[in-house]
Design an enzyme around this catalytic site. Structure first.
Site, short mmCIF file in Angstrom:
data_model
loop_
_atom_site.label_atom_id
_atom_site.label_comp_id
_atom_site.label_asym_id
_atom_site.label_seq_id
_atom_site.Cartn_x
_atom_site.Cartn_y
_atom_site.Cartn_z
N SER A 146 -27.69 38.43 -45.78
CA SER A 146 -27.65 38.11 -44.34
C SER A 146 -26.28 37.54 -43.99
O SER A 146 -25.61 36.97 -44.87
CB SER A 146 -28.73 37.06 -44.03
OG SER A 146 -28.44 36.39 -42.82
N TYR A 159 -33.28 29.49 -45.01
CA TYR A 159 -32.99 30.93 -45.08
C TYR A 159 -31.53 31.14 -45.51
O TYR A 159 -31.24 31.96 -46.39
CB TYR A 159 -33.25 31.53 -43.70
CG TYR A 159 -33.01 33.00 -43.57
CD1 TYR A 159 -33.96 33.92 -43.98
CD2 TYR A 159 -31.83 33.49 -43.01
CE1 TYR A 159 -33.74 35.30 -43.85
CE2 TYR A 159 -31.60 34.85 -42.86
CZ TYR A 159 -32.57 35.76 -43.28
OH TYR A 159 -32.35 37.10 -43.14
N1 LIG Z 1 -33.50 41.56 -38.85
C1 LIG Z 1 -32.32 41.02 -39.06
O1 LIG Z 1 -31.54 40.76 -38.14
C2 LIG Z 1 -31.89 40.71 -40.46
C3 LIG Z 1 -30.59 40.28 -40.65
C4 LIG Z 1 -30.15 40.00 -41.93
C5 LIG Z 1 -31.01 40.18 -43.00
N2 LIG Z 1 -32.29 40.60 -42.77
C6 LIG Z 1 -33.13 40.77 -43.96
O2 LIG Z 1 -33.70 42.08 -43.93
C7 LIG Z 1 -34.87 42.07 -44.74
C8 LIG Z 1 -35.99 42.76 -43.98
O3 LIG Z 1 -36.39 41.95 -42.90
P1 LIG Z 1 -36.65 42.50 -41.43
O4 LIG Z 1 -35.62 41.86 -40.57
O5 LIG Z 1 -36.80 43.96 -41.45
O6 LIG Z 1 -37.98 41.77 -41.01
P2 LIG Z 1 -39.52 42.11 -41.16
O7 LIG Z 1 -40.24 40.94 -40.63
O8 LIG Z 1 -39.84 43.45 -40.64
O9 LIG Z 1 -39.68 42.17 -42.74
C9 LIG Z 1 -39.91 41.11 -43.59
C10 LIG Z 1 -40.74 41.70 -44.71
O10 LIG Z 1 -40.85 40.79 -45.77
C11 LIG Z 1 -42.15 40.96 -46.27
N3 LIG Z 1 -42.58 39.80 -47.04
C12 LIG Z 1 -42.65 38.52 -46.65
N4 LIG Z 1 -43.16 37.78 -47.66
C13 LIG Z 1 -43.40 38.64 -48.69
C14 LIG Z 1 -43.92 38.49 -49.99
N5 LIG Z 1 -44.33 37.31 -50.46
N6 LIG Z 1 -44.02 39.60 -50.78
C15 LIG Z 1 -43.64 40.80 -50.32
N7 LIG Z 1 -43.15 41.00 -49.10
C16 LIG Z 1 -43.04 39.93 -48.30
C17 LIG Z 1 -43.03 41.15 -45.04
O11 LIG Z 1 -44.28 41.73 -45.36
C18 LIG Z 1 -42.15 42.09 -44.24
O12 LIG Z 1 -42.40 43.42 -44.60
C19 LIG Z 1 -35.14 40.61 -45.08
O13 LIG Z 1 -34.64 40.33 -46.37
C20 LIG Z 1 -34.33 39.87 -44.05
O14 LIG Z 1 -33.98 38.58 -44.49
C21 LIG Z 1 -32.75 40.86 -41.54
#
Ligand SMILES: NC(=O)c1ccc[n+]([C@@H]2O[C@H](COP(=O)([O-])OP(=O)(O)OC[C@H]3O[C@@H](n4cnc5c(N)ncnc54)[C@H](O)[C@@H]3O)[C@@H](O)[C@H]2O)c1
Length: 256
Positions: A146, A159
């Site tokens: 991130s 985070y």
């Molecule tokens: N959306 C953004 O702006 C952004 C930016 C930087 C990084 N990210 C990262 O991208 C990745 C995907 O997140 P997203 O933004 O698509 O959000 P999202 O909420 O769609 O996905 C989060 C996922 O993590 C899973 N999860 C949570 N706890 C879990 C566990 N114990 N075991 C297995 N799965 C688990 C959830 O089921 C969900 O599918 C994450 O690592 C997030 O930190 C997102």
């Protein structure tokens, strides 16, 4: 002409492949020929991504696992091996977030986030990479970090700390796994509206994000596909390991 981005014959394990960003990357890998194991805690979402891949002519199967429960990851690894024989690409995409102010933070919440974002990623990687080494498979591990990993963001203290850990682990494992021909890189996404950050994206915060994003917009999840396919492909990124690849509309290049 060689297609540098052809993943035909490869199997990808997309852990958190049921998430908004993980799902988009899983679909991208499948569209380029990889067989994809969509691993998620929520089976309904994993099935939906699997269906989308199949409907576009790709090969995928859903598997359920919780990265904070290592027994479930071990079991899912056995099930994926039965299905595909092994894997060449591992995408680590699960993520958990919270906005609890520092002085109100309790250890349970810290543990909860670290268990998924850092400990979960470390031990998931240990389980999947160990089997790659045992099978003599080369390949690629892609961790989702991130923008908060390098410059901490306000509000998301735990985070940010967890994602800083993801960067460190990525670079450490790049060195550790190089002798086995396994590359380890991370993608640093900027801001993409998803489930885990929905409650954090208040109008004020959105304005401040836009003011710090030279491209002045959110990313579209599909805009992460190119980075994932590039890092997954040995033909395209065979000499790339330990890299933290930004896909952030310039967020990381902006000060004031
Ligand atoms: N959306 C953004 O702006 C952004 C930016 C930087 C990084 N990210 C990262 O991208 C990745 C995907 O997140 P997203 O933004 O698509 O959000 P999202 O909420 O769609 O996905 C989060 C996922 O993590 C899973 N999860 C949570 N706890 C879990 C566990 N114990 N075991 C297995 N799965 C688990 C959830 O089921 C969900 O599918 C994450 O690592 C997030 O930190 C997102």
């Amino acid at each position: 002409m060689t297609n540098l981005f052809d993943l035909t014959g490869k199997t990808a394990v997309a852990v958190g492949g049921n998430s908004v960003l993980g799902g988009a990357m899983a679909k991208g890998l499948a569209a380029h020929g990889a067989k994809v194991a969509v691993v998620g805690r929520n089976m309904e979402k994993a099935e939906a991504i699997t269906k989308e891949i199949e409907n576009s002519g790709g090969v995928a199967k859903s598997f359920q696992a919780d990265v904070s429960d290592l027994e479930s990851i071990k079991q899912v690894a056995v099930a994926i091996e039965e299905w595909a024989g092994g894997w060449d690409i591992v995408l680590n995409a699960p993520g958990k977030n919270s906005t609890t102010p520092f002085f109100e933070l309790e250890t349970d919440e810290w543990d909860d986030i670290m268990d998924v974002n850092l400990k979960g990623l470390v031990f998931t990687t240990q389980i999947f990479a160990k089997r790659m080494v045992e099978q003599g498979r080369k390949g690629s591990i892609i961790n989702i970090s991130s923008v908060s990993s390098t410059t901490p963001l306000s509000k998301v203290f735990t985070y940010s700390a967890s994602k800083a850990g993801v960067n460190s682990v990525t670079q450490f494992l790049a060195r550790e796994f190089a002798p086995y021909g396994i590359r380890v890189n991370a993608i640093i996404p900027g801001f993409f509206p998803a489930e885990q950050n929905r409650k954090i994206l208040s109008p004020d915060r959105i304005e401040s994000i836009m003011n710090h994003t030279p491209m002045e917009r959110f990313g579209e999840p599909e805009e992460l596909q190119g980075a994932a396919i590039y890092l997954a492909s040995d033909k395209a990124s065979g000499f790339v390991t330990g890299t933290l690849l930004r896909v952030d509309g310039g967020f990381g290049s902006m000060t004031i």
